[in-house]
Design a protein around this motif. Sequence first.
Motif, PDB file in Angstrom:
ATOM      1  N   SER A 228       0.838  -1.206   0.000  1.00 10.21           N
ATOM      2  CA  SER A 228       0.000   0.000   0.000  1.00 10.21           C
ATOM      3  C   SER A 228       0.871   1.254   0.000  1.00 10.21           C
ATOM      4  O   SER A 228       0.596   2.218  -0.730  1.00 10.21           O
ATOM      5  CB  SER A 228      -0.921  -0.011   1.219  1.00 10.21           C
ATOM      6  OG  SER A 228      -1.778  -1.132   1.196  1.00 10.21           O
ATOM      7  N   VAL A 229       1.933   1.244   0.814  1.00 13.23           N
ATOM      8  CA  VAL A 229       2.835   2.400   0.852  1.00 13.23           C
ATOM      9  C   VAL A 229       3.523   2.580  -0.504  1.00 13.23           C
ATOM     10  O   VAL A 229       3.633   3.701  -1.017  1.00 13.23           O
ATOM     11  CB  VAL A 229       3.881   2.214   1.974  1.00 13.23           C
ATOM     12  CG1 VAL A 229       4.947   3.296   1.896  1.00 13.23           C
ATOM     13  CG2 VAL A 229       3.196   2.247   3.331  1.00 13.23           C
ATOM     14  N   GLN A 230       3.964   1.467  -1.086  1.00 17.73           N
ATOM     15  CA  GLN A 230       4.613   1.555  -2.398  1.00 17.73           C
ATOM     16  C   GLN A 230       3.658   2.060  -3.463  1.00 17.73           C
ATOM     17  O   GLN A 230       4.031   2.871  -4.323  1.00 17.73           O
ATOM     18  CB  GLN A 230       5.161   0.180  -2.782  1.00 17.73           C
ATOM     19  CG  GLN A 230       5.961   0.181  -4.073  1.00 17.73           C
ATOM     20  CD  GLN A 230       7.225   1.004  -3.971  1.00 17.73           C
ATOM     21  OE1 GLN A 230       7.819   1.082  -2.909  1.00 17.73           O
ATOM     22  NE2 GLN A 230       7.631   1.617  -5.067  1.00 17.73           N
ATOM     23  N   ALA A 231       2.398   1.595  -3.408  1.00 16.49           N
ATOM     24  CA  ALA A 231       1.409   2.051  -4.388  1.00 16.49           C
ATOM     25  C   ALA A 231       1.135   3.552  -4.221  1.00 16.49           C
ATOM     26  O   ALA A 231       0.994   4.280  -5.208  1.00 16.49           O
ATOM     27  CB  ALA A 231       0.116   1.261  -4.239  1.00 16.49           C
ATOM     28  N   THR A 232       1.080   4.010  -2.961  1.00 20.14           N
ATOM     29  CA  THR A 232       0.869   5.437  -2.713  1.00 20.14           C
ATOM     30  C   THR A 232       2.033   6.264  -3.235  1.00 20.14           C
ATOM     31  O   THR A 232       1.848   7.329  -3.846  1.00 20.14           O
ATOM     32  CB  THR A 232       0.682   5.682  -1.214  1.00 20.14           C
ATOM     33  OG1 THR A 232      -0.414   4.882  -0.738  1.00 20.14           O
ATOM     34  CG2 THR A 232       0.373   7.145  -0.939  1.00 20.14           C
ATOM     35  N   GLN A 233       3.246   5.794  -3.002  1.00 23.30           N
ATOM     36  CA  GLN A 233       4.421   6.510  -3.507  1.00 23.30           C
ATOM     37  C   GLN A 233       4.443   6.539  -5.031  1.00 23.30           C
ATOM     38  O   GLN A 233       4.752   7.572  -5.635  1.00 23.30           O
ATOM     39  CB  GLN A 233       5.690   5.857  -2.967  1.00 23.30           C
ATOM     40  CG  GLN A 233       5.871   6.010  -1.461  1.00 23.30           C
ATOM     41  CD  GLN A 233       7.107   5.287  -0.959  1.00 23.30           C
ATOM     42  OE1 GLN A 233       7.755   4.560  -1.707  1.00 23.30           O
ATOM     43  NE2 GLN A 233       7.439   5.491   0.299  1.00 23.30           N
ATOM     44  N   LEU A 235       1.866   6.390  -6.967  1.00 23.52           N
ATOM     45  CA  LEU A 235       0.816   7.312  -7.407  1.00 23.52           C
ATOM     46  C   LEU A 235       1.268   8.763  -7.279  1.00 23.52           C
ATOM     47  O   LEU A 235       1.023   9.579  -8.162  1.00 23.52           O
ATOM     48  CB  LEU A 235      -0.450   7.071  -6.589  1.00 23.52           C
ATOM     49  CG  LEU A 235      -1.653   7.966  -6.920  1.00 23.52           C
ATOM     50  CD1 LEU A 235      -2.084   7.763  -8.366  1.00 23.52           C
ATOM     51  CD2 LEU A 235      -2.810   7.674  -5.971  1.00 23.52           C
ATOM     52  N   GLY A 236       1.957   9.075  -6.172  1.00 20.49           N
ATOM     53  CA  GLY A 236       2.458  10.434  -5.998  1.00 20.49           C
ATOM     54  C   GLY A 236       3.479  10.804  -7.054  1.00 20.49           C
ATOM     55  O   GLY A 236       3.461  11.911  -7.601  1.00 20.49           O
TER      56      GLY A 236
END
Length: 290
Positions: A228-233, A235-236
């Motif tokens: 989830s953290v990797q996906a958020t990064q 996306l950013g």
Amino acid sequence: MRERVRAALEAPRFQRVIIAVIVINAATLGLETSATAVERYGTALTVVDHLALYIFVLELAAKMYVYRRGFFRDPWNLFDIMIVTVSLLPTAGGLSVLRALRILRALRLISVVPSLRRVVTALLTAVPGMTSIVVLLGLVLYVTAVMGTKLYRATAPEYFGDLPTSLFTLFQMMTGDAWSDITREVMDEHPSAWVFFVLFMLVCTFVVLNLFIAVVVSAMEDEHAEESVQATQDLGVAVLTELAALRAEVRELRERVPVPAGAGAMSGDRSPAAPAPRRRGSARGRTGGR
């Protein structure tokens, strides 16, 4: 050219094709275990098997061409190479046993399907945490095996005749296989033996094995949180990249559109409306009054 191949390899449609090939190949290898199917469709099954193998080889070759050294840094790619290499080994003569290892190609689903890959990664991550639990389980089995051998050797020698036999019997009971039958047989001579066996089952089955489950679930949660953290990064980064591209396009459009030379002067000469001129009549009236 390399970017086109990369886009084709990473396309969802290509991944679905590879999954379909793996499933079909696994089905054909299963059909080869039937003598009737081999007699009727042996040639077709062989053709499908070889075609699937060629597709896997071409896929790996394309990945090596695209990712180069980065291809060998991914453990899942090494896993795929190992499975395909086993399938390429000769199966004639003394190596005919390797024909049975062709079914290992079905394990490629683990590296292709993301959900399966997450589960296996979580299991591998949980291995260090399981070490202490394995030691605890082995200690409990050893202690109870020694106690069972000394207590019930004469009563049930086929189950507790020596230490290795007792270890195997208790491991069998831990899995839930015929543990009540063994307990009742011992209880015919030792009515209080149920205390020993019930405590063993409670400790091993309901405590130690549940610890295994807890460690695995915790590892899967950590893996999901990292994804989830990797996906958020990602996306950013994608949003920032898109904004930078939009700013560059706007700047380019501004440079392409010419600005008239007098536009700035005209816009700069604009001033607020001047006050209305005085009326002549009022001025004359003031003069006559003098």
